[in-house]
Design a protein around this motif. Structure first.
Motif, PDB file in Angstrom:
ATOM      1  N   VAL A  83      28.812   2.392  11.977  1.00 60.25           N
ATOM      2  CA  VAL A  83      29.933   3.756  12.593  1.00 60.25           C
ATOM      3  C   VAL A  83      30.800   2.572  11.899  1.00 60.25           C
ATOM      4  N   GLY A 114      32.287   4.629  15.497  1.00 61.13           N
ATOM      5  CA  GLY A 114      32.218   4.283  17.285  1.00 61.13           C
ATOM      6  C   GLY A 114      33.057   3.704  18.151  1.00 61.13           C
ATOM      7  N   GLY A 181      28.259   7.524  17.160  1.00 59.83           N
ATOM      8  CA  GLY A 181      27.180   6.700  16.997  1.00 59.83           C
ATOM      9  C   GLY A 181      27.247   6.380  18.373  1.00 59.83           C
ATOM     10  N   GLY A 182      26.098   6.058  18.747  1.00 59.65           N
ATOM     11  CA  GLY A 182      26.027   5.210  20.088  1.00 59.65           C
ATOM     12  C   GLY A 182      24.937   5.898  20.806  1.00 59.65           C
ATOM     13  N   ALA A 187      28.803   8.231  25.278  1.00 61.08           N
ATOM     14  CA  ALA A 187      28.854   7.972  23.115  1.00 61.08           C
ATOM     15  C   ALA A 187      28.018   9.231  23.346  1.00 61.08           C
ATOM     16  N   GLN A 201      21.344   4.647  19.009  1.00 60.28           N
ATOM     17  CA  GLN A 201      21.487   3.022  18.531  1.00 60.28           C
ATOM     18  C   GLN A 201      20.170   2.859  19.494  1.00 60.28           C
TER      19      GLN A 201
END
Length: 301
Positions: A83, A114, A181-182, A187, A201
């Motif tokens: 990301v 992210g 992302g995450g 997130a 992730q």
């Protein structure tokens, strides 16, 4: 798939990548394009401190430069930043870079974002690491404006404010897909409230259904009715029976058996999967990509 070579963390990089370069990256990208892969992804780190270099390495290609290079030598595959740590940069700088990439690629960009995790990176660039979540939230909102169709975007937030400033070229797409992302609670909430997609992730399969349920509940709670693209990173793959040690977590075997295992992701509510193949050379990797596209992918979807 996320590309090899462009990031070489010891968690996933293969030994042959250490001596690889642009020619290898190009051949792999073209192989994925031919094989019908949905997207190619590139990571983002500006600089790695010595304390982390042993595990992470310092090999992290710039995602805008890398994806722009690949845009010029591929035809249809989408280009994902997985990301981009967009909080490290002013939104107008990020918008200029990625709008140009989308324009030049004919609308093939997916902007994955992210929060980042390397303290020294933030400190060196003068960004508050402790506030990176809030910074990312506002940056996403600012990017929505800056990457829209208006030549003179307007935005007013706590940290960023701009107006009366024109940026061309505009993106080729009316709305660039923005995937978050995450897998932390923050997130997941950010993806639910602000994202067009979610890039977990490394969540194990066993944890994904609960995470997806939380994501959908948060999105519903926020009153957002538009669909969200849910992703997953699969276990490492090797199509066929390897004659070398590929690791106990790697999915191996006949194409239909691999496909059957991967279809379990769809049953959980996943829409797209990101794969990584075990390999000992560029040739073995491109052979794996071709085999997946020809023999495994037809059993999916």
């Amino acid at each position: 798939m996320q590309l090899p070579v462009q990031s070489q963390s010891t968690i996933y990089a293969e030994p042959w990548e250490a001596d690889a370069g642009a020619e290898d990256l190009g051949e792999i990208a073209r192989a994925a394009d031919r094989a019908g892969f949905a997207y190619l992804a590139s990571c983002d780190h500006v600089a790695i401190p010595r304390r982390l270099a042993g595990a992470m390495s310092t090999v992290w290609y710039d995602p805008v430069a890398t994806l722009s290079f690949l845009a010029g030598i591929t035809e249809r595959v989408l280009l994902l930043s997985h990301v981009a740590v967009v909080g490290l940069r002013h939104p107008l700088v990020t918008a200029k870079q990625y709008a140009t990439l989308d324009h030049l690629s004919g609308g093939r960009l997916i902007l994955g974002v992210g929060a980042g995790h390397v303290t020294e990176e933030f400190e060196a660039l003068g960004v508050d690491f402790a506030a990176r979540g809030a910074v990312l939230d506002e940056t996403i909102d600012a990017l929505r404006a800056a990457l829209g169709e208006d030549e003179y975007p307007e935005f007013a937030g706590e940290r960023f404010s701009f107006g009366g400033l024109g940026q061309r070229p505009r993106p080729a797409q009316p709305r660039i897909p923005l995937w978050v992302g995450g897998s932390s609670p923050a997130a997941v909430r950010r993806a639910a409230v602000r994202g067009d997609g979610w890039l977990p992730q490394g969540d194990p399969r066993t944890e994904l259904p609960d995470q997806i349920a939380k994501l959908k509940a948060l999105r519903e709670e926020a009153g957002i009715t538009e669909p969200i693209e849910i992703g997953a990173i699969t276990e490492p793959l090797y199509v066929g029976e390897p004659d070398w040690e590929v690791g106990r977590r790697t999915l191996t075997g006949k194409p239909d058996a691999i496909a059957e295992s991967l279809r379990a992701y769809a049953a959980m509510g996943v829409h797209q999967i990101q794969v990584r193949f075990r390999s000992r050379s560029r040739t073995e990797l491109t052979d794996q990509i071709a085999a997946f596209g020809a023999d495994v992918a037809p059993h999916l979807n």
